[in-house]
Design an enzyme around this catalytic site. Structure first.
Site, short mmCIF file in Angstrom:
data_model
loop_
_atom_site.label_atom_id
_atom_site.label_comp_id
_atom_site.label_asym_id
_atom_site.label_seq_id
_atom_site.Cartn_x
_atom_site.Cartn_y
_atom_site.Cartn_z
N ARG A 42 13.59 4.38 12.09
CA ARG A 42 12.36 5.17 12.04
C ARG A 42 11.52 5.00 13.32
O ARG A 42 12.03 4.56 14.34
CB ARG A 42 11.61 4.81 10.77
CG ARG A 42 12.48 5.06 9.51
CD ARG A 42 11.73 4.85 8.25
NE ARG A 42 10.57 5.75 8.16
CZ ARG A 42 9.57 5.57 7.30
NH1 ARG A 42 9.61 4.56 6.45
NH2 ARG A 42 8.55 6.40 7.30
N ALA A 67 3.24 -0.78 4.67
CA ALA A 67 2.69 -0.69 6.04
C ALA A 67 2.24 -2.05 6.56
O ALA A 67 2.25 -2.28 7.78
CB ALA A 67 1.53 0.30 6.06
N PRO A 110 0.79 -1.23 0.00
CA PRO A 110 0.00 0.00 0.00
C PRO A 110 0.82 1.28 0.00
O PRO A 110 1.88 1.36 0.63
CB PRO A 110 -0.83 -0.09 1.29
CG PRO A 110 -0.13 -1.09 2.13
CD PRO A 110 0.52 -2.06 1.19
N ASN A 111 0.30 2.25 -0.73
CA ASN A 111 0.84 3.62 -0.83
C ASN A 111 2.11 3.72 -1.66
O ASN A 111 2.59 4.83 -1.92
CB ASN A 111 1.07 4.24 0.56
CG ASN A 111 -0.21 4.30 1.37
OD1 ASN A 111 -1.21 4.79 0.88
ND2 ASN A 111 -0.19 3.77 2.57
N HIS A 142 12.70 -3.07 1.63
CA HIS A 142 12.17 -1.76 2.04
C HIS A 142 13.09 -0.69 1.50
O HIS A 142 14.32 -0.85 1.53
CB HIS A 142 12.10 -1.64 3.56
CG HIS A 142 11.19 -2.65 4.19
ND1 HIS A 142 9.82 -2.53 4.15
CD2 HIS A 142 11.46 -3.82 4.81
CE1 HIS A 142 9.28 -3.58 4.74
NE2 HIS A 142 10.26 -4.39 5.15
N TYR A 190 11.48 8.81 1.34
CA TYR A 190 11.56 7.83 0.24
C TYR A 190 12.24 8.37 -1.02
O TYR A 190 12.40 7.63 -1.99
CB TYR A 190 10.14 7.34 -0.11
CG TYR A 190 9.45 6.68 1.06
CD1 TYR A 190 9.94 5.49 1.59
CD2 TYR A 190 8.33 7.26 1.65
CE1 TYR A 190 9.34 4.90 2.69
CE2 TYR A 190 7.71 6.67 2.74
CZ TYR A 190 8.22 5.49 3.26
OH TYR A 190 7.62 4.90 4.34
N ASN A 211 7.70 -5.81 -1.17
CA ASN A 211 7.75 -4.71 -0.20
C ASN A 211 6.34 -4.61 0.37
O ASN A 211 5.46 -4.03 -0.27
CB ASN A 211 8.16 -3.39 -0.86
CG ASN A 211 8.27 -2.27 0.16
OD1 ASN A 211 7.82 -2.42 1.31
ND2 ASN A 211 8.86 -1.15 -0.24
N GLU A 235 12.16 -9.98 1.21
CA GLU A 235 11.46 -8.77 1.65
C GLU A 235 12.37 -7.56 1.39
O GLU A 235 13.58 -7.65 1.66
CB GLU A 235 11.19 -8.90 3.16
CG GLU A 235 10.62 -7.67 3.84
CD GLU A 235 10.66 -7.80 5.38
OE1 GLU A 235 11.26 -8.77 5.91
OE2 GLU A 235 10.09 -6.91 6.04
N ARG A 252 5.17 11.10 -2.31
CA ARG A 252 4.92 10.75 -0.92
C ARG A 252 6.18 10.87 -0.05
O ARG A 252 7.18 10.22 -0.31
CB ARG A 252 4.45 9.29 -0.91
CG ARG A 252 4.30 8.68 0.44
CD ARG A 252 4.14 7.16 0.32
NE ARG A 252 4.00 6.62 1.64
CZ ARG A 252 4.34 5.38 1.97
NH1 ARG A 252 4.83 4.55 1.07
NH2 ARG A 252 4.19 4.97 3.20
C1 DQA Z 1 8.40 0.85 3.63
C2 DQA Z 1 8.50 1.08 5.14
C3 DQA Z 1 7.13 0.96 5.80
O1 DQA Z 1 7.23 1.21 7.20
C4 DQA Z 1 6.16 1.96 5.22
O2 DQA Z 1 4.87 1.78 5.76
C5 DQA Z 1 6.13 1.96 3.74
C6 DQA Z 1 7.37 1.76 2.99
C7 DQA Z 1 9.74 1.10 2.91
O3 DQA Z 1 9.86 0.66 1.76
O4 DQA Z 1 10.63 1.76 3.45
O5 DQA Z 1 5.09 2.20 3.13
O6 DQA Z 1 8.05 -0.50 3.40
#
Ligand code: DQA
Length: 143
Positions: free
Chosen positions: A107, A77, A10-11, A100, A23, A74, A98, A18
């Site tokens: 964080r 959240a 998501p997002n 990120h 990011y 990835n 996985e 964003r």
């Molecule tokens: C994320 C880290 C997560 O905590 C966050 O909710 C994201 C992006 C990252 O790629 O750094 O949406 O997965």
């Protein structure tokens, strides 16, 4: 031909706009292009999806075993909240890596736990776009 499923949670469709201080300015499209370029060089097939819906991600993981040899994910959240995604990855017969963009341990406290990490082969974080590229490299090496 080896085929990999890439899942963006998501997002991540909003990358570029964003929270650029976290990011960067890179878009999801640019990340996908870099992944496809690498896959092309390595003669690997990639299927890439982005979803804002937990159940849809679970469904895709369920179906992945039939078509793919590995998953690069990835979970965004859902990393920190989704027992459902963790459980289906744990039951999935193909290896998962996985990734990120950010280092979740630098964080907020609520991000400092991944429910997914204990059920994947490995995790790459903190390198922006390169987390995905390094993750793909590692996943192909396992396969
Ligand atoms: C994320 C880290 C997560 O905590 C966050 O909710 C994201 C992006 C990252 O790629 O750094 O949406 O997965």
């Amino acid at each position: 031909m080896i085929r990999i499923l890439v899942i963006h949670g998501p997002n991540l469709n909003l990358l570029g706009a964003r929270e650029p201080e976290v990011y960067g300015r890179i878009t999801l499209k640019a990340i996908n292009q870099a992944l496809k370029k690498m896959a092309g060089k390595k003669k690997v097939g990639l299927s890439i999806i982005q979803s804002n819906h937990e159940g849809e991600i679970v469904d895709k993981i369920h179906q992945a075993g039939k078509k793919f040899q590995g998953i690069l994910i990835n979970p965004a959240a859902y990393t920190h909240t989704s027992v459902a995604i963790r459980d289906c990855l744990a039951g999935c017969a193909i290896p998962t890596v996985e990734v990120h963009l950010s280092n979740i341990y630098f964080r907020e406290e609520f991000r400092q736990k991944s429910l997914v990490t204990p059920v994947v082969k490995g995790t790459v974080m903190g390198f922006g776009k390169n987390s995905y590229l390094l993750g793909l490299e590692a996943l192909l090496d396992i396969i």
